[in-house]
Design an enzyme around this catalytic site. Structure first.
Site, short mmCIF file in Angstrom:
data_model
loop_
_atom_site.label_atom_id
_atom_site.label_comp_id
_atom_site.label_asym_id
_atom_site.label_seq_id
_atom_site.Cartn_x
_atom_site.Cartn_y
_atom_site.Cartn_z
N THR A 133 1.68 -8.62 -3.47
CA THR A 133 0.59 -7.66 -3.23
C THR A 133 0.45 -6.67 -4.39
OG1 THR A 133 0.07 -5.72 -1.86
CG2 THR A 133 2.34 -6.41 -1.86
N ASP A 134 -0.74 -6.10 -4.52
CA ASP A 134 -0.94 -5.05 -5.53
C ASP A 134 -0.21 -3.76 -5.15
OD1 ASP A 134 -2.58 -4.24 -3.41
OD2 ASP A 134 -4.40 -4.03 -4.62
N GLU A 135 0.23 -3.66 -3.88
CA GLU A 135 0.85 -2.40 -3.43
C GLU A 135 2.18 -2.12 -4.13
OE1 GLU A 135 0.47 -1.51 0.72
OE2 GLU A 135 -1.17 -2.92 0.97
N TYR A 159 6.97 -1.09 3.20
CA TYR A 159 6.39 -2.43 2.98
C TYR A 159 6.35 -2.76 1.49
CZ TYR A 159 2.69 -5.89 2.16
OH TYR A 159 1.97 -6.97 1.69
N LYS A 163 8.34 -5.63 -0.69
CA LYS A 163 7.65 -6.67 -1.47
C LYS A 163 8.05 -6.57 -2.95
CE LYS A 163 5.00 -9.38 -0.39
NZ LYS A 163 5.10 -10.76 0.16
P1 NAD Z 1 0.47 -11.80 8.30
O1 NAD Z 1 1.32 -10.69 8.81
O2 NAD Z 1 -0.87 -12.04 8.91
O3 NAD Z 1 1.27 -13.19 8.46
C1 NAD Z 1 2.63 -13.33 8.13
C2 NAD Z 1 3.12 -14.65 8.68
O4 NAD Z 1 4.50 -14.78 8.33
C3 NAD Z 1 3.05 -14.75 10.21
O5 NAD Z 1 2.57 -16.03 10.59
C4 NAD Z 1 4.50 -14.55 10.64
O6 NAD Z 1 4.80 -15.21 11.88
C5 NAD Z 1 5.25 -15.17 9.48
N1 NAD Z 1 6.62 -14.65 9.35
C6 NAD Z 1 7.02 -13.34 9.38
N2 NAD Z 1 8.35 -13.26 9.23
C7 NAD Z 1 8.81 -14.54 9.08
C8 NAD Z 1 10.09 -15.11 8.85
N3 NAD Z 1 11.18 -14.34 8.78
N4 NAD Z 1 10.18 -16.45 8.73
C9 NAD Z 1 9.08 -17.24 8.83
N5 NAD Z 1 7.85 -16.76 9.04
C10 NAD Z 1 7.71 -15.42 9.16
O7 NAD Z 1 0.39 -11.59 6.74
P2 NAD Z 1 -0.80 -11.94 5.73
O8 NAD Z 1 -1.74 -10.82 5.69
O9 NAD Z 1 -1.28 -13.31 6.00
O10 NAD Z 1 0.02 -11.92 4.34
C11 NAD Z 1 0.63 -13.09 3.84
C12 NAD Z 1 1.31 -12.77 2.52
O11 NAD Z 1 0.36 -12.29 1.59
C13 NAD Z 1 2.39 -11.69 2.63
O12 NAD Z 1 3.45 -12.06 1.80
C14 NAD Z 1 1.70 -10.44 2.13
O13 NAD Z 1 2.64 -9.54 1.55
C15 NAD Z 1 0.78 -11.03 1.09
N6 NAD Z 1 -0.44 -10.24 0.81
C16 NAD Z 1 -1.23 -9.83 1.85
C17 NAD Z 1 -2.39 -9.11 1.58
C18 NAD Z 1 -3.32 -8.68 2.68
O14 NAD Z 1 -4.28 -7.96 2.40
N7 NAD Z 1 -3.12 -9.10 3.92
C19 NAD Z 1 -2.72 -8.80 0.25
C20 NAD Z 1 -1.88 -9.24 -0.79
C21 NAD Z 1 -0.75 -9.96 -0.48
P1 TYD Z 2 -4.66 -1.77 5.97
O1 TYD Z 2 -5.66 -2.76 6.48
O2 TYD Z 2 -3.54 -1.38 6.88
O3 TYD Z 2 -4.13 -2.31 4.57
P2 TYD Z 2 -3.17 -1.57 3.46
O4 TYD Z 2 -2.62 -0.33 4.01
O5 TYD Z 2 -2.14 -2.61 3.26
O6 TYD Z 2 -4.04 -1.34 2.28
O7 TYD Z 2 -5.41 -0.44 5.59
C1 TYD Z 2 -6.43 -0.44 4.61
C2 TYD Z 2 -6.83 1.00 4.39
O8 TYD Z 2 -7.43 1.49 5.59
C3 TYD Z 2 -5.64 1.91 4.12
O9 TYD Z 2 -6.04 2.91 3.16
C4 TYD Z 2 -5.36 2.57 5.45
C5 TYD Z 2 -6.73 2.63 6.08
N1 TYD Z 2 -6.77 2.54 7.56
C6 TYD Z 2 -7.49 3.49 8.31
O10 TYD Z 2 -8.11 4.41 7.74
N2 TYD Z 2 -7.52 3.37 9.67
C7 TYD Z 2 -6.83 2.37 10.32
O11 TYD Z 2 -6.86 2.33 11.58
C8 TYD Z 2 -6.11 1.40 9.55
C9 TYD Z 2 -5.35 0.29 10.22
C10 TYD Z 2 -6.11 1.53 8.17
#
Ligand code: NAD
Ligand code: TYD
Length: 356
Positions: A133-135, A159, A163
């Site tokens: 992630t960019d975070e 988080y 990561k």
């Molecule tokens: P999500 O939380 O929707 O899904 C995570 C999945 O991993 C779930 O199916 C969960 O059951 C599984 N999981 C969790 N712990 C596990 C373990 N110990 N063993 C096996 N499976 C396990 O997450 P997402 O949003 O789909 O993100 C997927 C990946 O992409 C993550 O690594 C996250 O850091 C990265 N990512 C997410 C975003 C975003 O905006 N959502 C952005 C950049 C990177």
């Molecule tokens: P989120 O979807 O949790 O992603 P991330 O924190 O990983 O970027 O949140 C996106 C942005 O929205 C973040 O700045 C937090 C904000 N946010 C709210 O303002 N209200 C909410 O209820 C949630 C879940 C997030």
């Protein structure tokens, strides 16, 4: 030939598997623990499809992972599995350390042992793609240039710290042991199958339910939003042509404040599913207590992926939001099914009695 996808029942992982098989990719073994965020319904379209093998298990279970690698001999591991929600990491970091740090370490180690035993051509072709992630880069000031791959890691939440730790492990397993690791750092995703604790699906769901739309702080925090199919295409491209040991930033080129995001979602809902009373959904916006340590701005410089791999996102925020809202409106049953049990407990803990 197969690939092993961890976290393939989660939001991005499921989109990746569906897109991968739709594009004619090799069979997939999904390893997923099915935490609250994992949902086999996300893969329902592949039920009975012999190209998908689903394994319920933990990436931290070294014996299980080694057995899978030995049995299926995948040519690549695509590692999505993680605890992914910042607010949950603030409330209870333990699972983030266990899965994102210890789990990734065990997965890397199992992959290394497997890779070291491969015959030379297979070893040369093997890839471990670590999805991040960019975070991990921390927070930008308003006028800072967006994050390049060379930006130092300055994680601010449990988080992002977990990561960042996993990114460092992935890097070390390449530099020390030679495991062909690729890392992608992507910006905020949205699209089908996103769990409705994240901003965009939460807003859609609350808007339709007549509940408040909670915006943390002043709503001025900026994220770079990418439609999930664009992220998945980026991961596919990095897997195909990325150079081992390299990091590739992936982003949507769509920096928006949270307030802008929520207003855009409201305007789209006003157009396609207007409120019965004829008023706008934006009237439901409520500013709530800010997130602790809330990063002010993320922005991604994805020019390396474009220059080296020819990848760039196809969707603008507006077209991506149209698709996303159409999907959520067409999948009310999916939303209802995932919003049970643990999810409701979490919502009460997070938003108390605000009705959010
Ligand atoms: P999500 O939380 O929707 O899904 C995570 C999945 O991993 C779930 O199916 C969960 O059951 C599984 N999981 C969790 N712990 C596990 C373990 N110990 N063993 C096996 N499976 C396990 O997450 P997402 O949003 O789909 O993100 C997927 C990946 O992409 C993550 O690594 C996250 O850091 C990265 N990512 C997410 C975003 C975003 O905006 N959502 C952005 C950049 C990177
Ligand atoms: P989120 O979807 O949790 O992603 P991330 O924190 O990983 O970027 O949140 C996106 C942005 O929205 C973040 O700045 C937090 C904000 N946010 C709210 O303002 N209200 C909410 O209820 C949630 C879940 C997030």
């Amino acid at each position: 030939m197969t690939i092993l996808v961890t976290g393939g029942a989660g939001f991005i992982g499921a989109n990746f598997v569906l897109d991968w098989l739709a594009a004619g990719g090799e069979p997939v073994v999904v390893l997923d623990k099915l935490t609250y965020a994992g949902n086999l319904d996300n893969l329902a379209a592949l039920r009975g499809d012999p190209r998908l093998v689903f394994v319920h298990g933990d990436i931290g279970d070294a014996a299980l992972v080694s057995g899978l690698l030995g049995r299926h001999a995948p040519r690549a591991v695509v590692h999505f599995a993680a605890e992914s929600h910042v607010d949950r990491s603030i409330a209870d970091p333990e699972a983030f350390i266990q899965t994102n740090v210890v789990g990734t370490y065990r997965l890397l180690n199992a992959a290394l042992t497997h890779w070291q035993a491969l015959p030379r051509p297979e070893a040369a072709a093997f890839r471990f793609l670590h999805v991040s992630t960019d975070e991990v880069y921390g927070s930008l000031a308003p006028d800072d240039p967006p994050f390049a791959e060379t930006h130092p890691h300055q994680p601010n939440s449990p988080y992002s710290a977990s990561k960042a730790a996993s990114d460092h492990l992935a890097r070390a397993w390449f530099h020390t042991y030679g495991l062909p690791v690729l890392t992608t750092n992507c910006s905020n995703n949205y699209g089908p199958f996103q769990f409705p604790e994240k901003l965009i699906p939460l807003i859609v769901r609350n808007a339709l339910a007549g509940k408040t739309l909670p915006i943390y702080g002043d709503g001025g925090n900026v994220r770079d939003w990418i439609y999930v199919a664009d992220h998945c295409a980026g991961v596919r491209r990095v897997l195909e042509a990325g150079r081992p040991g390299e990091i590739y930033n992936l982003g949507g080129n769509q920096e928006k404040t949270n307030l802008d995001v929520v207003r855009t979602v409201c305007a789209r809902l006003d157009a396609v599913r207007p409120r019965a009373d004829g008023r706008g959904y934006a009237e439901q916006i409520a500013f709530v207590k800010d997130r602790a340590g809330h990063d002010r701005r993320y922005g991604i410089d994805a020019r390396k992926a474009e220059r080296e791999l020819g990848w760039r996102p196809a969707e603008s925020f507006e077209t991506g939001i149209e698709k996303t809202i159409a999907w959520y409106l067409g999948h009310a049953e999916w939303v209802e099914k995932v919003t049970s049990g643990a999810y409701r407990d979490w919502m009460t803990q997070q938003y108390g009695g605000t009705g959010a």
